[in-house]
Design a protein around this motif. Structure first.
Motif, PDB file in Angstrom:
ATOM      1  N   VAL A 193      10.589 105.843 108.925  1.00  0.00           N
ATOM      2  CA  VAL A 193      11.560 104.586 109.106  1.00  0.00           C
ATOM      3  C   VAL A 193      11.563 103.835 108.109  1.00  0.00           C
ATOM      4  CG1 VAL A 193      11.391 105.014 111.393  1.00  0.00           C
ATOM      5  CG2 VAL A 193       9.933 103.550 110.472  1.00  0.00           C
ATOM      6  N   VAL A 617      13.029 100.836 118.138  1.00  0.00           N
ATOM      7  CA  VAL A 617      13.400 102.073 117.553  1.00  0.00           C
ATOM      8  C   VAL A 617      14.244 102.883 118.628  1.00  0.00           C
ATOM      9  CG1 VAL A 617      12.866 104.016 116.229  1.00  0.00           C
ATOM     10  CG2 VAL A 617      11.136 101.992 116.537  1.00  0.00           C
ATOM     11  N   LEU A 619      15.533 106.691 119.387  1.00  0.00           N
ATOM     12  CA  LEU A 619      15.037 108.026 119.351  1.00  0.00           C
ATOM     13  C   LEU A 619      15.800 108.945 119.868  1.00  0.00           C
ATOM     14  CD1 LEU A 619      11.115 107.328 120.148  1.00  0.00           C
ATOM     15  CD2 LEU A 619      12.128 107.349 117.681  1.00  0.00           C
ATOM     16  N   ALA A 625      13.656 109.531 114.833  1.00  0.00           N
ATOM     17  CA  ALA A 625      14.480 108.054 114.670  1.00  0.00           C
ATOM     18  C   ALA A 625      15.896 108.454 114.311  1.00  0.00           C
ATOM     19  CB  ALA A 625      13.747 107.018 113.749  1.00  0.00           C
TER      20      ALA A 625
END
Length: 653
Positions: A193, A617, A619, A625
């Protein structure tokens, strides 16, 4: 001038921008046993805390659960039959009380080198294994790491003849767990990320400084000097080109003076101390008093002027010197004369600049302020006919002065709020703060309509159009603040108002459908065919609460999450014990996960390579991600755009 330019270039070249958040441990531990007698000993835990970081003391003040006080540093020793452990822990140094900018309270800090000591004795046994862990948390002026543990396992006496026990160190008896032991191995796999850059904060400070300089230009101290100083340039030399050069040098001199002031403040206190100064309770109380003092002066109770000998001496020096040196002294005169009006503006600006804890904050803040203040002088020198269009000093400057007085009273409450939270007075809770702001904005509107007059205001037979529209804006903002009395987020003032947890009565605090177990939430998302919003949070995380109030409680964000996402909130400081401790290997060393918070903190480090909170985040159902994660940022529009981008990315997979 060349030397100053060289210094500035060197300073700018040595400034490093904020790097991406990585897993960090800022304390080195070493454990040993001190033998007091054949049956008595002491466990010594030697700690070395990295410069600029601190741990919390062995005891913490009792201010209630809602205040988000972090847990104290504690030592846990495994139970062994015949091993009697003293319940008290001592420290080789006294904790120092500091205002903690993250917890917004006065808390005991442990810094530098120190030793924790815990004594024990043997009862009927000749030896024992002294195994366990020390639980701690580290913070700096800018960030905190999740709660962490240091595990130890030492022998005292004749361990070979000690009775067997099931209560042994997990590091020795428990095999290292696999990811499948912790949860679904696919969902736990690490992902790459990209954390967001924080460079926009520097642009914000530069812009705030520039706007502050433009506001300072309109103050009663600075405005009358515009025609006087530009006239000085034009009369100084009949050569038009030379006059323009002189005016440019004058403007640059103002910039240099203010930038050097920013550099001196940084070098005197050091980059690491700037935020500590700006967030200390004493500093904020002093600054609150200063702003109120200036406001009373602007309302006409008295005038604040520097000693005339100071400005006269500088003015005489400017008249007796020639060339660029005389122009520099004229610029210095402007700075001195304008101080009584620009001081509060500069001070408020520096509080924001100091929060960056590095050289760039004060440099950009003071540089932006100086450019905003000096730029008009250069423009008037290039276009001297513009001077004829400028309004002369008069009653309008008195109006500006009073309006500035109201603004300073309004801003002063922010600094009083910080001190109020630090000492736990609770006299300025969120609804009290908002109520005072509402009253001040209403009174400002009444003044702008001419219904409220101060000692230096003249008679007014009508309300100018400009004042009318400003009054409308002031009344409108007061109406906007009104729902905040019942808990409305009020994003526009989230940076100023006290945290939402100080709100006694909240009608706006709805509940998301949240999951607090990672694998459970991922399974629900897969069954419903929805992406996941993963929120790494903490009970002691102040910025997490601010995000919840300023962003998550807004209708647009709430509706987007409820319709399009499954939300998983994981508290990294959750102290609920796991059914049994789990030992995992991290960075080549075994660590023991004892609580639910340990597990979620490890998940964040293992999967995303960071340990910051709040951390958000998006997902997909494979645990990958969808886009770049987000951290603390109260920009609702940007957050909604981030959610919409995640939804689009999910549909395209």
């Amino acid at each position: 001038m060349k030397k100053l330019k060289t210094i500035l270039l060197v300073l700018l070249a040595t400034i490093s921008m904020a790097s991406q958040a990585q897993i960090a441990r800022h304390v080195e531990w070493r454990a040993e046993i001190e033998q007091i007698s054949a049956t008595e000993g002491a466990l010594l835990l030697h700690a070395t805390v990295e410069d600029g970081w601190h741990m919390y003391g062995l005891t913490m003040p009792d201010v209630g659960d809602a205040a988000g006080v972090p847990d104290p540093t504690t030592i846990d020793i495994d139970n062994v039959p015949g091993l009697l452990v003293d319940g008290n822990t001592t420290c080789s140094v006294e904790p120092q009380m500091h205002f903690d900018s993250f917890m917004e309270l006065n808390l005991p800090w442990l810094m530098g080198n120190f030793t924790l000591k815990k004594t024990f004795k043997l009862d009927g046994i000749s030896g024992a294994r002294i195994a366990g862990s020390v639980s701690f948390m580290t913070c700096s002026d800018e960030s905190c790491t999740p709660p962490d543990r240091f595990n130890f396992d030492l022998n005292f006496g004749d361990v070979s003849t000690a009775p067997a026990t099931n209560e042994v160190s997990p590091e020795i008896s428990t095999p290292t767990a696999s990811i499948s032991t912790l949860g679904n191995s696919d969902w736990w796999q690490p992902v790459d990320v990209e954390t967001e850059s924080q460079e926009q904060s520097y642009w914000t400070i530069l812009l705030l400084g520039f706007l502050g300089g433009l506001v300072a230009l309109m103050t009663p101290c600075v405005w009358p000097m515009i025609p006087m100083t530009v006239s000085f340039f034009l009369k100084k030399n009949k050569d038009r080109r030379k006059s323009i050069v002189d005016a440019v040098v004058y403007s640059l001199s103002i910039v240099v003076i203010f930038v050097v002031l920013g550099i001196l403040l940084t070098l005197l206190f050091g980059p690491g101390k700037l935020n500590e100064i700006a967030t200390s309770a004493v500093f904020n109380l002093i600054f609150f008093a200063l702003l109120v003092f200036f406001a009373i002066s602007f309302f006409g109770a008295f005038d604040i002027t520097l000693p005339s000998s100071w400005s006269n001496a500088i003015d005489n020096r400017a008249g007796n010197t020639t060339g660029f040196l005389s122009i520099f002294f004229m610029a210095f005169t402007l700075v001195l004369v304008s101080f009584s009006c620009t001081g509060p503006i500069i001070g408020t600006l520096l509080v924001e600049a100091f929060s960056q804890s590095n050289l760039m904050g004060p440099l950009l803040g003071m540089g932006g302020f100086a450019i905003g203040l000096a730029l008009p002088f250069g423009l008037f020198a290039f276009f001297p006919s513009m001077l004829k269009e400028l309004p002369s000093s008069g009653s309008w400057l008195n109006t500006v002065k009073v309006v500035l007085g109201f603004i300073e009273l309004i801003l002063s409450l922010k600094f009083l709020s910080v001190a109020d939270l630090a000492y736990g007075w609770r006299i300025l809770d969120r609804e009290v703060f908002i109520a005072i702001w509402i009253v001040l904005f209403v009174l400002l509107g009444v003044y702008l309509l001419g219904k409220l007059r101060f000692s230096h205001d003249g008679e007014s037979t009508h309300t100018p159009v400009g004042r009318f529209f400003l009054a409308v804006a002031s009344f409108s903002f007061a109406v906007y603040l009104l729902p905040g009395m019942w808990g409305a987020p009020l994003k526009a003032i989230s940076a100023f108002a006290p945290p939402l947890y100080t709100q006694d009565f909240n009608l706006y605090g709805g509940e998301f459908r949240e999951y607090h177990d990672y694998d459970e939430g991922m399974a629900v998302a897969a069954s419903e065919g929805k992406p996941v919003l993963l929120d790494f949070s903490g009970y002691a995380c102040v910025n997490c609460r601010k995000m919840e109030g300023a962003v998550f409680d807004t209708p647009e964000v709430r509706a987007n999450i409820e319709q399009n996402y499954v939300m998983i909130v994981l508290m990294v400081d959750d102290k609920t014990p796991l059914p049994q401790p789990i030992t995992v290997e991290e960075e080549g060393r075994p660590i023991t996960l004892r609580t639910v918070g340990d597990k979620w903190s490890y998940l964040e480090r293992y999967k995303f390579g960071t340990n910051q909170q709040p951390f958000y985040v998006l997902l997909d159902n494979d645990g990958k991600a969808l886009n770049a994660p987000r951290a603390y940022d109260e920009n609702v529009g940007a957050f909604v755009g981030w959610l919409e981008d995640g939804t689009e990315q999910y549909k395209n997979r």
